[in-house]
Write an enzyme that holds these catalytic residues in place. Structure first.
Site, PDB file in Angstrom:
ATOM      1  N   LYS A   1     -10.607  -0.634  10.399  1.00  0.00           N
ATOM      2  CA  LYS A   1     -10.766  -1.762   9.468  1.00  0.00           C
ATOM      3  C   LYS A   1     -11.216  -3.029  10.191  1.00  0.00           C
ATOM      4  O   LYS A   1     -11.386  -4.077   9.590  1.00  0.00           O
ATOM      5  CB  LYS A   1      -9.450  -2.027   8.728  1.00  0.00           C
ATOM      6  CG  LYS A   1      -9.076  -0.910   7.757  1.00  0.00           C
ATOM      7  CD  LYS A   1      -7.813  -1.250   7.018  1.00  0.00           C
ATOM      8  CE  LYS A   1      -7.268  -0.065   6.234  1.00  0.00           C
ATOM      9  NZ  LYS A   1      -8.117   0.345   5.126  1.00  0.00           N
TER      10      LYS A   1
ATOM     11  N   HIS B   1       0.879  -1.177   0.000  1.00  0.00           N
ATOM     12  CA  HIS B   1       0.000   0.000   0.000  1.00  0.00           C
ATOM     13  C   HIS B   1       0.919   1.231   0.000  1.00  0.00           C
ATOM     14  O   HIS B   1       2.026   1.178   0.541  1.00  0.00           O
ATOM     15  CB  HIS B   1      -0.833  -0.056   1.280  1.00  0.00           C
ATOM     16  CG  HIS B   1      -1.916   0.963   1.393  1.00  0.00           C
ATOM     17  ND1 HIS B   1      -1.685   2.278   1.715  1.00  0.00           N
ATOM     18  CD2 HIS B   1      -3.269   0.856   1.238  1.00  0.00           C
ATOM     19  CE1 HIS B   1      -2.840   2.936   1.772  1.00  0.00           C
ATOM     20  NE2 HIS B   1      -3.813   2.097   1.488  1.00  0.00           N
TER      21      HIS B   1
ATOM     22  N   CYS C   1      -4.736   2.276  -3.719  1.00  0.00           N
ATOM     23  CA  CYS C   1      -3.495   2.817  -3.134  1.00  0.00           C
ATOM     24  C   CYS C   1      -2.317   1.879  -3.346  1.00  0.00           C
ATOM     25  O   CYS C   1      -1.446   1.765  -2.464  1.00  0.00           O
ATOM     26  CB  CYS C   1      -3.658   3.126  -1.650  1.00  0.00           C
ATOM     27  SG  CYS C   1      -4.860   4.406  -1.322  1.00  0.00           S
TER      28      CYS C   1
ATOM     29  N   GLN D   1      -4.456  -5.295   6.969  1.00  0.00           N
ATOM     30  CA  GLN D   1      -5.452  -6.242   6.436  1.00  0.00           C
ATOM     31  C   GLN D   1      -5.308  -7.630   7.065  1.00  0.00           C
ATOM     32  O   GLN D   1      -6.019  -8.558   6.666  1.00  0.00           O
ATOM     33  CB  GLN D   1      -5.322  -6.355   4.907  1.00  0.00           C
ATOM     34  CG  GLN D   1      -5.508  -5.053   4.168  1.00  0.00           C
ATOM     35  CD  GLN D   1      -6.931  -4.498   4.249  1.00  0.00           C
ATOM     36  OE1 GLN D   1      -7.872  -5.197   4.629  1.00  0.00           O
ATOM     37  NE2 GLN D   1      -7.097  -3.239   3.903  1.00  0.00           N
TER      38      GLN D   1
ATOM     39  N   ASP E   1       3.141  -4.546   8.164  1.00  0.00           N
ATOM     40  CA  ASP E   1       1.900  -3.804   7.936  1.00  0.00           C
ATOM     41  C   ASP E   1       0.759  -4.815   8.049  1.00  0.00           C
ATOM     42  O   ASP E   1       0.505  -5.596   7.138  1.00  0.00           O
ATOM     43  CB  ASP E   1       1.941  -3.149   6.550  1.00  0.00           C
ATOM     44  CG  ASP E   1       0.602  -2.488   6.183  1.00  0.00           C
ATOM     45  OD1 ASP E   1      -0.369  -2.653   6.945  1.00  0.00           O
ATOM     46  OD2 ASP E   1       0.548  -1.836   5.128  1.00  0.00           O
TER      47      ASP E   1
HETATM   48  N1  PLP Z   1      -1.751  -0.781   4.639  1.00  0.00           N
HETATM   49  C1  PLP Z   1      -2.703  -1.518   4.063  1.00  0.00           C
HETATM   50  C2  PLP Z   1      -2.378  -2.903   3.621  1.00  0.00           C
HETATM   51  C3  PLP Z   1      -3.984  -0.996   3.878  1.00  0.00           C
HETATM   52  O1  PLP Z   1      -4.932  -1.741   3.306  1.00  0.00           O
HETATM   53  C4  PLP Z   1      -4.254   0.324   4.321  1.00  0.00           C
HETATM   54  C5  PLP Z   1      -5.584   0.916   4.105  1.00  0.00           C
HETATM   55  O2  PLP Z   1      -6.312   0.548   3.204  1.00  0.00           O
HETATM   56  C6  PLP Z   1      -3.244   1.044   4.940  1.00  0.00           C
HETATM   57  C7  PLP Z   1      -1.996   0.469   5.079  1.00  0.00           C
HETATM   58  C8  PLP Z   1      -3.483   2.433   5.461  1.00  0.00           C
HETATM   59  O3  PLP Z   1      -4.399   2.388   6.511  1.00  0.00           O
HETATM   60  P1  PLP Z   1      -4.993   3.732   7.147  1.00  0.00           P
HETATM   61  O4  PLP Z   1      -5.537   4.539   5.991  1.00  0.00           O
HETATM   62  O5  PLP Z   1      -6.043   3.263   8.074  1.00  0.00           O
HETATM   63  O6  PLP Z   1      -3.869   4.440   7.822  1.00  0.00           O
END
Ligand code: PLP
Length: 415
Positions: free
Chosen positions: A234, A131, A373, A211, A208
């Protein structure tokens, strides 16, 4: 109301998924098929009740007041930290920092680790399925420090090229930051194996888990990660709240990312000394209500059992994948790695994902379309975006059937 201590694994043998669905007011109250859980999930009543309870009985600022109400609020806020620590099996509550989300958690480590440990010419390893939140903070840090980003390639089926690891890791590699579950493809990366491999080279690992945390039990000690990030929104919690876990040995020696109230030990105009973990990384008034509400959500999830949630979501997304594969020759699935959860990404051949998304929305099906993203990942596959259906445990086989009917109609209309 003080959150009970419980870990995320749960032990209930049987879950009544129909009654679980009633815990989510937005989806139980209408006929919307909500398949956009990877973007943000729906909220259980438990979250609202916890917020309401604090607002009505025990809200004040934390860590500051000598008055009773502030102490009660502080107790609840710190109990919430304990609940999170237990949920991810952290060895020590102080290893859990409240941030504003996964993005904020990764930026914190990119800045602080960068300041402490990165020299010109050093390398940060990420993967081709990250992401933007796990790319851009490292780029900003690399530009500041004269470091380089290296990338683990993604194979055609949407899994990582693990054979490349040995050639990418070396003495210059100062940190590996890797997504556990891909938000675009649903691929579950073999995180314990990769962490073990990185540690053999002396490389610390940031995970990270944005998900992963909503869909499977997380045990930070078992996987032995050095840092781990996820977002409350999430997984049934509020927006504006995230978690940054850091293993004490590495975390406690990092410099602060933001300055302000609550994170200091002593301030003079000449010099400031800082608190230790976790307060060093929580400058300013935190999201008090959010943390307390999130603890209630984690207890709710633990009550169901994260293993049961994982099993349910694997079943649902497997069923959706199989039916798409079997009955829709017009569809190209993106990401067919052997291990995946929740996310099913696809293209209707010859048609723009956004057109598919709008026609599905007309039939009360909410999916996400676009690059999610993950522009470098889309570049890897030579596409601009996909249609993404992402499922949660409160979704049902009946909703999958409705989704497939709507998709059939969408394809007819597009022709
Ligand atoms: N990393 C992953 C794999 C994501 O799916 C997301 C959000 O969709 C993020 C990071 C960023 O999360 P946040 O926007 O809640 O900070």
């Amino acid at each position: 109301m003080s959150p009970t201590l419980t870990n995320g694994f749960g032990s209930k043998a049987r879950v009544d998924w129909d009654s679980i669905r009633l815990d989510f007011p937005l989806i139980s109250g209408n006929d919307l098929v909500y398949f956009d859980n990877a973007a943000s999930s729906q909220k259980p009543k438990a979250m609202l009740q916890a917020m309401e309870n604090m607002v009505e009985h025990s809200y004040a600022n934390v860590h500051r007041g000598v008055h009773t109400l502030s102490q009660e609020a502080t107790d609840q806020y710190e109990a919430a930290r304990k609940t999170v620590a237990r949920f991810i099996n952290a060895a020590d509550d102080a290893e859990v920092v409240f941030t504003s989300g996964t993005t904020d958690s990764i930026n914190t480590i990119a800045f602080s680790f960068g300041e402490a440990h990165i020299q010109p010419g050093d390398e940060i390893l990420i993967s081709g399925m990250e992401h933007h939140a796990n790319i851009v903070p490292w780029q900003l840090m690399a530009q500041r420090k004269g470091a380089f980003i290296k990338v683990i390639p993604v194979l055609e089926n949407g899994s990582l090229n693990l054979e490349s690891l040995d050639s990418l890791m070396g003495p210059k590699t100062k940190l590996l930051s890797l997504v556990w579950v891909s938000n675009s493809l649903g691929t579950v990366n073999p995180i314990p194996y990769i962490i073990q491999k990185a540690h053999a080279y002396g490389i610390p690992v940031m995970v990270d888990a944005a998900q992963a945390a909503p869909h499977m039990p997380i045990d930070v000690q078992a996987i032995d990660c050095d840092f781990l990030a996820f977002s409350a929104h999430k997984m049934g919690g509020p927006t504006g709240l995230g978690i940054l876990y850091g293993k004490r040995a590495l975390f406690e020696n990092l410099p602060p990312y933001r300055g302000g109230g609550d994170m200091i030990d002593r301030v003079t105009f000449e010099k400031t000394t800082f608190q230790g973990l976790p307060f060093r990384f929580e400058a300013g008034t935190p999201h008090i209500l959010g943390a307390v509400a999130f603890a209630a959500v984690l207890n709710y999830l633990s009550g169901i059992g994260m293993r049961q949630i994982e099993e349910r979501e694997r079943q649902l997304s497997h069923s959706l994948r199989c039916q798409l594969k079997a009955d829709f020759p017009e569809i190209q699935l993106l990401g067919t790695a052997p291990d995946s959860v929740s996310v099913v990404s696809f293209l209707v051949k010859g048609h723009h994902p956004m057109d598919v998304g709008v026609l599905l929305d007309n039939q009360k099906i909410a999916v996400r379309t676009g690059h999610h993203c993950c522009q470098p990942l889309m570049d890897r596959f030579g596409i601009h975006g996909t249609v993404r259906a992402s499922l949660a445990f409160y979704n049902t086989e009946q909703e999958i059937a409705r989704f497939l009917l709507a998709l059939r109609k969408t394809i007819r209309l597009l022709r």
